[in-house]
Scaffold this active site. Structure first.
Site, PDB file in Angstrom:
ATOM      1  N   ASP A  20     -22.089  78.055  61.219  1.00 55.14           N
ATOM      2  CA  ASP A  20     -21.568  78.877  60.127  1.00 55.14           C
ATOM      3  C   ASP A  20     -22.760  79.498  59.394  1.00 55.14           C
ATOM      4  OD1 ASP A  20     -20.568  80.033  57.867  1.00 55.14           O
ATOM      5  OD2 ASP A  20     -19.351  78.308  57.247  1.00 55.14           O
ATOM      6  N   HIS A 135     -20.175  75.522  41.593  1.00 54.14           N
ATOM      7  CA  HIS A 135     -19.132  76.429  42.106  1.00 54.14           C
ATOM      8  C   HIS A 135     -17.777  75.745  42.283  1.00 54.14           C
ATOM      9  CE1 HIS A 135     -22.023  79.556  42.707  1.00 54.14           C
ATOM     10  NE2 HIS A 135     -22.743  78.853  43.564  1.00 54.14           N
ATOM     11  N   ASP A 172     -29.503  78.754  37.987  1.00 53.71           N
ATOM     12  CA  ASP A 172     -29.290  79.024  39.410  1.00 53.71           C
ATOM     13  C   ASP A 172     -29.006  80.524  39.584  1.00 53.71           C
ATOM     14  OD1 ASP A 172     -28.177  77.337  42.104  1.00 53.71           O
ATOM     15  OD2 ASP A 172     -27.276  79.330  41.841  1.00 53.71           O
TER      16      ASP A 172
HETATM   17  N1  Q9C Z   1     -25.789  84.471  52.963  1.00 56.06           N
HETATM   18  C1  Q9C Z   1     -25.410  77.155  45.383  1.00 56.06           C
HETATM   19  O1  Q9C Z   1     -26.470  77.731  45.251  1.00 56.06           O
HETATM   20  N2  Q9C Z   1     -22.964  82.140  50.028  1.00 56.06           N
HETATM   21  N3  Q9C Z   1     -24.447  77.654  46.146  1.00 56.06           N
HETATM   22  C2  Q9C Z   1     -23.785  82.061  51.170  1.00 56.06           C
HETATM   23  C3  Q9C Z   1     -25.080  83.262  52.871  1.00 56.06           C
HETATM   24  C4  Q9C Z   1     -22.744  80.905  49.363  1.00 56.06           C
HETATM   25  C5  Q9C Z   1     -24.626  78.904  46.800  1.00 56.06           C
HETATM   26  C6  Q9C Z   1     -23.936  83.358  51.880  1.00 56.06           C
HETATM   27  C7  Q9C Z   1     -23.827  80.537  48.415  1.00 56.06           C
HETATM   28  C8  Q9C Z   1     -23.509  79.257  47.700  1.00 56.06           C
HETATM   29  C9  Q9C Z   1     -25.176  75.856  44.745  1.00 56.06           C
HETATM   30 ZN    ZN Z   2     -27.204  79.017  43.817  1.00 50.56          ZN
END
Ligand code: Q9C
Ligand code: ZN
Length: 670
Positions: A20, A135, A172
């Protein structure tokens, strides 16, 4: 009072079991690399190691629904196929047979940290956890997050310790929508987040992340979103938002506890954030929050996907929590236009809720908001192929090792004044060279040998600070003005250093040395100031002098700090007259906050009669948290206008004073 560190290797024991692309960056190494760096640098040894526990059902139910908890409880027994199916109901997250266990440890570690801080076992601390939390929502996993660690901690602190106000700072690079939703109608939790947004084109692509989402009902004004509409934000952009939005509001709010959603994907090199702030900016972000809530600060790991940038940033944060002076931040060349637009928008959206923002500029005639709508309507297919771009590896210098001087605080005191604990009484063996020079320059007509001795000790102290043998100092002197002149002249000529002089009260200030920029003088007094002589001499005239807490704090946070950061002194000289009218609380805040500059090289000069505040000053110089000032009332309108006018006038010379983008208005101040 120490710093807690929470970590358990068990939280590295889950990972993505299928392909993924959205989730492949969330790896166990994020935790091991961060922890190993803390050990290698000796920082872990300096912390109090607190054991992790599992969060109980009751803890988790403070934020999440029973149905969701029961569903997650089944995941340890699922087959790979079941896990993939379960995962598919949520966005950008993965499940693993051991993730429920780890998620309970992550939330439990956060609660153990809150317990340690609230019971006074430690002053502050950091929890290194996986999975992250910000999130995840009441009934949904999201963005690598299963349980909302920080949201649970805020509810827990309110319930268990009767904490009245919690500040959550989410640095963040993603919007912690889960935290926002948990508290959107709750005025007891102030949630602040900055995040990559790009007019809603960046994940999680929510309308709810924009600057005009401020909270609901009783909670209106207690959600603050700073959307970044371009990538590449730098140190200046982050510090501007702290000085002109977060800190003034946070001081007005006066939290009993500060929780940080400490994600480091907002640092340079991160593949998700694509920002350009250096890892040592986190030393400053941390330091600037450490005088709120009497120092009760809990940092909890969220994101951070470049392993190098991540461990460097974690070390900067922990070292600052431990009390070591912050390094001088590099490249503060002013905020970008896009950052200023965001700053302008969030300040205007919140001006009706916070008196510190009452004078913020109105929104520019819908320009920025229309841009958002236009872009949201655009065909987004252009962005689809962006994921696999051949991203060039970002390189940046490793932050230099921060070596705390062997002596933290040295005091020059008359013999009859006791030296506070943990400080060193300082007197120099007389250097005839210095004495002669001083006699020649300052004391021609006087045969006052005591004064001469005191001044030469002062010079010796400054020299030891310059050599990094002593971090900071305090001197009780007969004549504050004269002592200040002496130090300024010596520092500017013999040492070639840049001195930020902060004067509180009416006194003669050095004029001659400001012209070449070797000295920046900021003078607070209640006397109608003579006009500003040059860029480097800034009189600040507050009507009630420094007696009004709100007005003065506003001046410190949104005028003095940005000026100090942009000037980047190698020494801060803080002088105050006996009749300044300032209370100990504000004085401690000022002293504490100024230590983010000049690697903590602060020299405080006090009038001889003021031995009463030696202890309070020394405590701040030692890095102890200042006591909270209470919820601040609105500053006197006259003072606010004075400050706003001053900021307007100075922003041409000092870019960190800007709060609006060049062409989006700002002239229509009200
Ligand atoms: N290009 C935290 O930083 N999207 N979560 C990923 C990959 C999800 C980030 C896309 C990013 C979640 C805790
Ligand atoms: Zn993040």
């Amino acid at each position: 009072m120490g710093t807690a560190l929470l970590y358990d290797e068990e939280m590295t024991k889950y990972k993505l079991l299928w392909v993924d692309p959205a989730c492949k960056i969330e790896v166990p190494e994020r935790l091991t690399v961060s922890h190993e760096a803390l050990i290698k640098t000796g920082l872990a040894d300096r912390c109090v190691s607190v054991p992790v526990r599992e969060a109980t059902d009751a803890d988790i139910l403070l934020v999440h629904s029973e149905e969701y908890l029961e569903a997650v409880k089944k995941t340890p027994y699922m087959t790979l196929e079941d896990l993939m199916e379960f995962t598919s109901h949520y966005g950008d997250v993965y499940f693993h047979p051991n993730i429920y266990h780890c998620a309970k440890l992550a939330a439990g570690a956060t609660l153990q940290l809150v317990d340690s801080v609230m019971t006074g076992k430690v002053r502050n601390g950091m929890a290194l956890v996986r999975p992250p939390g910000h999130h995840s929502m009441r009934s949904a996993a999201n963005g690598f997050c299963v349980f909302n660690n920080v949201a649970i901690a805020a509810q827990y602190a309110k319930q268990k310790y009767g904490v009245k106000r919690v500040l959550i700072v989410d640095w963040d690079v993603h919007h912690g929508q889960g935290v926002q939703y948990a508290f959107e109608d709750d005025p007891s939790v102030l949630y602040f987040s900055w995040h990559r947004y790009e007019h809603q084109k960046f994940w999680p692509n929510l309308r709810d992340s924009d600057y005009d989402i401020v909270g609901k009902e009783k909670g209106a004004g207690f959600t603050m979103n700073v959307p970044w509409n371009t990538v590449g934000m730098k140190n200046s952009d982050y510090l501007s938002v702290f000085c002109h939005v977060l800190l003034p509001v946070a001081y007005e709010f006066c939290p009993d506890l500060v929780l940080v959603c400490a994600g480091f994907d907002s640092a340079i090199g991160d593949p998700e954030g694509k920002m350009c702030a250096s890892p040592d900016i986190f030393a400053h972000l941390t330091h600037l929050l450490m005088n709120l809530a009497g120092g009760k600060l809990c940092a909890v790991l969220e994101g951070g996907y470049n392993l190098t940038s991540l461990h460097q940033s974690v070390c900067q944060t922990v070292q600052t929590l431990l009390g070591d002076p912050a390094p001088r931040p590099a490249n503060l060349d002013g905020p970008s236009t896009s950052a200023l637009e965001s700053l302008h928008c969030v300040r205007s959206a919140h001006k009706q809720y916070w008196s510190c923002l009452k004078h913020a500029a109105e929104l520019p005639t819908s320009e920025v908001s229309t841009k958002r709508i236009k872009l949201a309507e655009e065909d987004q297919s252009l962005d689809k192929g962006e994921e696999e771009e051949s991203a060039e590896e970002e390189v940046w210098p490793e932050p230099p090792k921060r070596v705390a001087p062997p002596v933290r605080t040295a005091l020059i005191l008359p013999n009859d004044v006791a030296c506070p604990d943990r400080c060193q009484r300082f007197s120099s063996s007389e250097d005839t060279n210095i004495v002669n020079k001083l006699r020649e320059k300052f004391l021609k007509d006087s045969a006052d040998n005591d004064a001469l001795t005191a001044l030469s000790s002062l010079i010796a102290l400054v020299e030891k600070m310059e050599k990094n043998e002593i971090c900071n100092g305090l001197a009780l002197v007969r004549d504050v003005s004269m002592a200040m002149m002496c130090v300024v002249q010596h520092a500017a000529t013999a040492l070639n250093s840049r001195v930020l002089v902060v004067c509180v009260g009416d006194m003669v200030v050095p004029g001659h040395s400001t012209e070449d920029g070797k000295t920046l003088v900021v003078q607070f007094s209640n006397k109608e100031a003579e006009d500003q002589k040059c860029k480097y001499h800034i009189p600040v005239c507050l009507k009630k002098g420094s007696g009004d807490v709100s007005g003065f704090m506003q001046a410190v946070l949104s005028l003095l700090l940005p000026l100090g950061y942009e000037y980047d002194p190698s020494l801060v000289l803080l002088a105050r007259t006996a009749d300044s009218g300032m209370c100990d609380g504000v004085w401690q805040q000022l002293t504490g906050l100024l230590q983010s500059l000049a690697q903590g090289n602060t020299l405080v000069l006090l009038q001889e009669g003021e031995s009463g505040c030696v202890d309070a000053t020394a405590s701040s110089l030692l890095g102890e948290a200042a006591r909270p000032l209470g919820q601040l009332p609105a500053p006197p309108p006259g003072d606010m206008e004075t400050l706003e006018r001053l900021r307007q006038r100075l922003q041409a010379d000092w870019k960190l004073l800007q709060t609006t983008a060049p062409d989006t208005g700002g002239s229509d101040e009200h």
